[in-house]
Design a protein around this motif. Structure first.
Motif, mmCIF file in Angstrom:
data_model
loop_
_atom_site.group_PDB
_atom_site.id
_atom_site.type_symbol
_atom_site.label_atom_id
_atom_site.label_comp_id
_atom_site.label_asym_id
_atom_site.label_seq_id
_atom_site.Cartn_x
_atom_site.Cartn_y
_atom_site.Cartn_z
ATOM 1 N N ASP A 36 0.794 -1.231 0.000
ATOM 2 C CA ASP A 36 0.000 0.000 0.000
ATOM 3 C C ASP A 36 0.827 1.283 0.000
ATOM 4 O O ASP A 36 0.281 2.374 0.092
ATOM 5 N N ASN A 37 2.122 1.185 -0.129
ATOM 6 C CA ASN A 37 2.995 2.351 -0.101
ATOM 7 C C ASN A 37 2.862 3.166 -1.386
ATOM 8 O O ASN A 37 2.783 2.618 -2.481
ATOM 9 N N ILE B 216 3.089 2.145 -5.456
ATOM 10 C CA ILE B 216 2.026 2.405 -6.424
ATOM 11 C C ILE B 216 2.582 3.187 -7.610
ATOM 12 O O ILE B 216 2.298 2.867 -8.768
ATOM 13 N N LEU B 217 3.401 4.199 -7.329
ATOM 14 C CA LEU B 217 4.013 4.986 -8.398
ATOM 15 C C LEU B 217 4.942 4.137 -9.266
ATOM 16 O O LEU B 217 4.994 4.312 -10.487
ATOM 17 N N GLU C 234 -0.580 -6.493 -19.945
ATOM 18 C CA GLU C 234 0.076 -6.383 -18.643
ATOM 19 C C GLU C 234 0.004 -4.954 -18.114
ATOM 20 O O GLU C 234 -0.212 -4.734 -16.919
ATOM 21 N N ALA C 235 0.155 -3.979 -18.999
ATOM 22 C CA ALA C 235 0.054 -2.577 -18.595
ATOM 23 C C ALA C 235 -1.330 -2.278 -18.037
ATOM 24 O O ALA C 235 -1.461 -1.650 -16.978
ATOM 25 N N VAL C 236 -2.362 -2.722 -18.730
ATOM 26 C CA VAL C 236 -3.735 -2.474 -18.275
ATOM 27 C C VAL C 236 -3.977 -3.162 -16.935
ATOM 28 O O VAL C 236 -4.518 -2.558 -16.001
ATOM 29 N N THR C 237 -3.564 -4.412 -16.814
ATOM 30 C CA THR C 237 -3.755 -5.153 -15.562
ATOM 31 C C THR C 237 -3.013 -4.484 -14.411
ATOM 32 O O THR C 237 -3.554 -4.340 -13.308
ATOM 33 N N ALA D 118 -3.093 -1.090 -9.561
ATOM 34 C CA ALA D 118 -2.552 0.094 -8.876
ATOM 35 C C ALA D 118 -3.661 1.093 -8.549
ATOM 36 O O ALA D 118 -3.679 1.681 -7.458
ATOM 37 N N GLU D 119 -4.590 1.262 -9.484
ATOM 38 C CA GLU D 119 -5.712 2.196 -9.260
ATOM 39 C C GLU D 119 -6.600 1.711 -8.113
ATOM 40 O O GLU D 119 -6.999 2.486 -7.257
#
Length: 93
Positions: free
Chosen positions: A19-20, A24-25, A47-50, A55-56
């Motif tokens: 959760d950091n 996420i970044l 993979e990018a979408v997943t 992350a969102e």
């Protein structure tokens, strides 16, 4: 960038936790490197979408829906999704 981030992300997860904000970044940057690469494969785009979806979701849970990071991730997710759809359509033709 992609290979470096592939090696760095598991370490960041272990050290920083799921959760950091930095973690996420890092996932956002990795997904961005995947889908903006002109030589990206369909698997890279997927993979990018997943990665951005995950992350969102994490950012929304940790920071709330109004947080600027969540807004930016939503925008990147739309762009990556559009790139994926465009590539899938061109692959069909």
């Amino acid at each position: 960038a992609k290979s470096l981030l592939r090696k760095t992300m598991p370490v960041a997860r272990r050290v920083l936790g799921e959760d950091n904000e930095t973690r996420i970044l890092t996932r956002w940057i990795y997904a961005d490197a995947l889908y903006t690469d002109p030589g990206a494969t369909l698997d890279d785009l997927r993979e990018a979408v997943t990665t951005l979806e995950d992350a969102e979701r994490t950012a929304r849970r940790v920071f709330g829906g109004a947080h600027p990071l969540v807004t930016m991730l939503e925008s990147k997710l739309r762009c990556a999704g559009a790139a994926l759809v465009a590539r899938e359509v061109s692959a069909i033709r």
